[in-house]
Enzyme design. Structure first.
Site, PDB file in Angstrom:
ATOM      1  N   HIS A 103      -2.539  50.066  -6.687  1.00  0.00           N
ATOM      2  CA  HIS A 103      -1.391  49.631  -5.892  1.00  0.00           C
ATOM      3  C   HIS A 103      -0.875  48.287  -6.387  1.00  0.00           C
ATOM      4  CE1 HIS A 103      -4.775  47.415  -4.172  1.00  0.00           C
ATOM      5  NE2 HIS A 103      -3.896  46.530  -3.719  1.00  0.00           N
ATOM      6  N   ASP A 105       0.593  44.806  -4.417  1.00  0.00           N
ATOM      7  CA  ASP A 105       0.605  44.275  -3.049  1.00  0.00           C
ATOM      8  C   ASP A 105       2.029  44.119  -2.509  1.00  0.00           C
ATOM      9  OD1 ASP A 105      -2.170  43.976  -3.306  1.00  0.00           O
ATOM     10  OD2 ASP A 105      -1.953  41.930  -4.072  1.00  0.00           O
ATOM     11  N   HIS A 261      -3.261  47.082  -9.473  1.00  0.00           N
ATOM     12  CA  HIS A 261      -4.700  46.833  -9.520  1.00  0.00           C
ATOM     13  C   HIS A 261      -5.417  47.757  -8.545  1.00  0.00           C
ATOM     14  CE1 HIS A 261      -3.129  44.153  -6.375  1.00  0.00           C
ATOM     15  NE2 HIS A 261      -4.296  44.303  -5.762  1.00  0.00           N
ATOM     16  N   ARG A 276      -8.262  35.645  -0.546  1.00  0.00           N
ATOM     17  CA  ARG A 276      -7.003  35.957  -1.236  1.00  0.00           C
ATOM     18  C   ARG A 276      -5.843  35.181  -0.634  1.00  0.00           C
ATOM     19  NH1 ARG A 276      -4.188  41.910  -1.509  1.00  0.00           N
ATOM     20  NH2 ARG A 276      -2.623  41.020  -0.134  1.00  0.00           N
TER      21      ARG A 276
HETATM   22  C1  SIN Z   1      -6.771  43.588  -3.425  1.00  0.00           C
HETATM   23  O1  SIN Z   1      -6.308  44.711  -3.564  1.00  0.00           O
HETATM   24  O2  SIN Z   1      -6.071  42.625  -3.195  1.00  0.00           O
HETATM   25  C2  SIN Z   1      -8.254  43.391  -3.548  1.00  0.00           C
HETATM   26  C3  SIN Z   1      -8.717  43.364  -4.955  1.00  0.00           C
HETATM   27  C4  SIN Z   1     -10.199  43.140  -5.035  1.00  0.00           C
HETATM   28  O3  SIN Z   1     -10.856  42.980  -4.015  1.00  0.00           O
HETATM   29  O4  SIN Z   1     -10.717  43.113  -6.149  1.00  0.00           O
END
Ligand code: SIN
Length: 289
Positions: A103, A105, A261, A276
């Site tokens: 996906h 974000d 990612h 994050r």
């Molecule tokens: C995410 O999709 O923001 C998480 C990525 C991760 O935890 O490696």
């Protein structure tokens, strides 16, 4: 090939995208020149990685503010003491991880986030890697015929089916409790070009993703499904990817407009805790606009 930048080393992780930056220590301070080099490496590689950063949440926030305005995710649990930071967490007894499927974000927002700065506070003994895929490489590898067709198209994206009230099976609710929530806020729908002109690099990038894209604008869901499925599989072909193995203190800074990612869920019984911070972006334009 190692590139010696003026203020640090750049070690590419794969030909398609991703580079590890060596010689940057956020806690010691980053001057304007080093920051400009870091930003250029981010533009050039789509995602950059730092190792062995020992930073407080305040330093994480201050570093993020160098990149832009902070965009608080509506659905992730925030760090209790620092509401600007989202927790990406999986406890030893939990089954689902967050971000398991490919996906980008916040594509459900009309002005999607520029990117995120993910910092590893606790990692499993092995596993829990994150994969990234270059959406420049994905676009470049399409045939001229498909490029021409996609360049005139838009797609609809939504948060409703991923974070809304009906998104979670009863069996998942307990597992996700305290990690994802605020289902009533899942009301975002947006339409974006299928091929965007990257706002920083000017390059064409494919911009549909399996989590949030619902259908092509003006097409039904049934009509959209086969081509979307083709594009999702194409977008994360092995040769467009790199894989990052986290250590405590590692950081990834990725560009949502140039990459997708996904986070691997291969560490049952262990804890993974990431912080994050997501950054505001700009409205996206079609590559052919
Ligand atoms: C995410 O999709 O923001 C998480 C990525 C991760 O935890 O490696």
């Amino acid at each position: 090939m190692i590139k010696l930048c003026c203020s640090f080393e750049v070690h590419p992780l794969s030909p398609a995208l991703g580079a590890e930056i060596r010689g940057v220590d956020i806690a010691s301070g980053i001057d304007d020149r080093q920051f400009a080099d870091l930003r250029q490496a981010y533009i050039d590689h789509g995602v950059i990685f730092l190792r062995d950063q020992d930073i407080t949440p305040e330093q994480h926030i201050a570093f993020a503010r160098r990149w832009g305005e902070i965009n608080v995710n509506r659905f992730f649990q925030a760090v209790a003491t620092h509401p600007l930071i989202a927790e990406v967490r999986k406890e030893p007894g939990q089954t689902r991880n967050i971000g398991a499927d490919w996906h980008t974000d916040h594509s459900y927002d009309q002005i999607p986030a520029m990117g995120s700065i993910l910092y590893a506070r606790e990692v499993p003994s092995v596993g829990g890697d994150t994969l990234f895929a270059s959406q420049y490489a994905a676009y470049d590898a399409l045939s001229d015929g498909l490029k021409a067709m996609l360049s005139t198209m838009h797609a609809e994206h939504s948060s409703r089916h991923v974070f809304g009230v009906d998104a979670f099976a009863a069996s998942e609710i307990e597992d996700l409790d305290g990690r994802l929530g605020n289902t009533a806020a899942a009301t975002q729908d947006a339409v974006h070009p299928v091929v965007i002109r990257h706002p920083l690099s000017g390059r064409s990038a494919l911009y549909v993703n399996g989590d949030f894209t619902v259908k092509f604008a003006g097409w039904t869901q049934a009509e959209s499904r086969p081509l979307l499925d083709y594009l999702y599989a194409h977008a994360c072909r092995n040769e467009f990817t790199c894989r990052f193995q986290w250590r405590r203190g590692s950081m990834a800074i990725w560009d949502n407009r140039a990459t997708q990612h996904c986070a691997l869920n291969d560490y049952p019984g262990e804890r993974r805790l990431m912080h994050r911070i997501t950054l505001d972006g700009v409205a996206l334009e079609a590559a052919m606009a």
